[in-house]
Design a protein around this motif. Structure first.
Motif, PDB file in Angstrom:
ATOM      1  N   MET A 111      51.833   1.866  10.146  1.00 40.29           N
ATOM      2  CA  MET A 111      52.640   0.701   9.820  1.00 40.29           C
ATOM      3  C   MET A 111      52.392  -0.359  10.887  1.00 40.29           C
ATOM      4  O   MET A 111      52.259  -0.059  12.059  1.00 40.29           O
ATOM      5  N   ALA A 112      52.390  -1.579  10.485  1.00 41.67           N
ATOM      6  CA  ALA A 112      52.028  -2.669  11.385  1.00 41.67           C
ATOM      7  C   ALA A 112      53.251  -3.285  12.055  1.00 41.67           C
ATOM      8  O   ALA A 112      53.981  -4.044  11.425  1.00 41.67           O
ATOM      9  N   GLY A 113      53.485  -2.954  13.301  1.00 44.25           N
ATOM     10  CA  GLY A 113      54.480  -3.604  14.136  1.00 44.25           C
ATOM     11  C   GLY A 113      55.856  -3.785  13.539  1.00 44.25           C
ATOM     12  O   GLY A 113      56.397  -2.915  12.881  1.00 44.25           O
ATOM     13  N   LEU A 114      56.386  -4.956  13.736  1.00 47.24           N
ATOM     14  CA  LEU A 114      57.753  -5.296  13.377  1.00 47.24           C
ATOM     15  C   LEU A 114      57.840  -5.669  11.897  1.00 47.24           C
ATOM     16  O   LEU A 114      57.053  -6.466  11.393  1.00 47.24           O
ATOM     17  N   MET A 115      58.816  -5.055  11.207  1.00 53.22           N
ATOM     18  CA  MET A 115      59.074  -5.385   9.804  1.00 53.22           C
ATOM     19  C   MET A 115      60.552  -5.727   9.681  1.00 53.22           C
ATOM     20  O   MET A 115      61.401  -4.999  10.212  1.00 53.22           O
ATOM     21  N   VAL A 116      60.863  -6.811   8.991  1.00 54.22           N
ATOM     22  CA  VAL A 116      62.239  -7.240   8.802  1.00 54.22           C
ATOM     23  C   VAL A 116      62.503  -7.376   7.312  1.00 54.22           C
ATOM     24  O   VAL A 116      61.707  -7.964   6.583  1.00 54.22           O
ATOM     25  N   GLN A 170      67.826  -5.375   8.113  1.00 49.02           N
ATOM     26  CA  GLN A 170      67.185  -4.158   8.638  1.00 49.02           C
ATOM     27  C   GLN A 170      65.915  -4.532   9.396  1.00 49.02           C
ATOM     28  O   GLN A 170      65.077  -5.276   8.903  1.00 49.02           O
ATOM     29  N   VAL A 171      65.807  -3.991  10.594  1.00 42.41           N
ATOM     30  CA  VAL A 171      64.627  -4.189  11.432  1.00 42.41           C
ATOM     31  C   VAL A 171      63.954  -2.838  11.598  1.00 42.41           C
ATOM     32  O   VAL A 171      64.601  -1.856  11.965  1.00 42.41           O
ATOM     33  N   SER A 172      62.669  -2.769  11.319  1.00 41.69           N
ATOM     34  CA  SER A 172      61.908  -1.529  11.472  1.00 41.69           C
ATOM     35  C   SER A 172      60.796  -1.745  12.486  1.00 41.69           C
ATOM     36  O   SER A 172      60.077  -2.733  12.434  1.00 41.69           O
ATOM     37  N   TYR A 173      60.690  -0.801  13.391  1.00 42.41           N
ATOM     38  CA  TYR A 173      59.624  -0.803  14.399  1.00 42.41           C
ATOM     39  C   TYR A 173      59.150   0.642  14.473  1.00 42.41           C
ATOM     40  O   TYR A 173      59.459   1.390  15.382  1.00 42.41           O
ATOM     41  N   HIS A 208      62.137  -7.166  23.323  1.00 44.33           N
ATOM     42  CA  HIS A 208      61.955  -8.258  22.373  1.00 44.33           C
ATOM     43  C   HIS A 208      62.693  -8.016  21.053  1.00 44.33           C
ATOM     44  O   HIS A 208      63.065  -8.962  20.362  1.00 44.33           O
ATOM     45  N   LEU A 209      62.958  -6.742  20.710  1.00 45.49           N
ATOM     46  CA  LEU A 209      63.704  -6.472  19.481  1.00 45.49           C
ATOM     47  C   LEU A 209      65.122  -7.019  19.581  1.00 45.49           C
ATOM     48  O   LEU A 209      65.624  -7.651  18.654  1.00 45.49           O
TER      49      LEU A 209
END
Length: 75
Positions: free
Chosen positions: A1-6, A10-13, A24-25
């Motif tokens: 999965m590529a880095g930060l997903m919003v 919901q924030v996925s890392y 930074h999150l």
């Protein structure tokens, strides 16, 4: 999965091999995030609250004593 997903709040890392929660999150997403997914990273129990950490250490000591071992003091 590529880095930060919003997605909404919901924030996925996921799967970034983080050993701690990246600053930074919080800085970039803390004002709107309601859910944070840090699955498949390298986080460990250092992030437990103090009472949780004491319970975990007490359970480890009890298990060591029950098995006839000598408790190891946490540092």
């Amino acid at each position: 999965m590529a880095g930060l997903m919003v997605s909404g709040t919901q924030v996925s890392y996921i799967g970034q091999d983080c050993r701690e929660i990246p600053e930074h999150l919080g800085r970039d997403c803390g004002h709107f995030a309601k859910r944070l997914d840090l699955s498949f990273n390298l986080l460990r129990e250092e992030f437990l609250t103090a009472p949780q950490r004491r319970r975990s250490q007490a359970q480890d000591t009890d298990a060591q004593l029950a098995s006839g071992g000598t408790p190891v003091m946490a540092h």
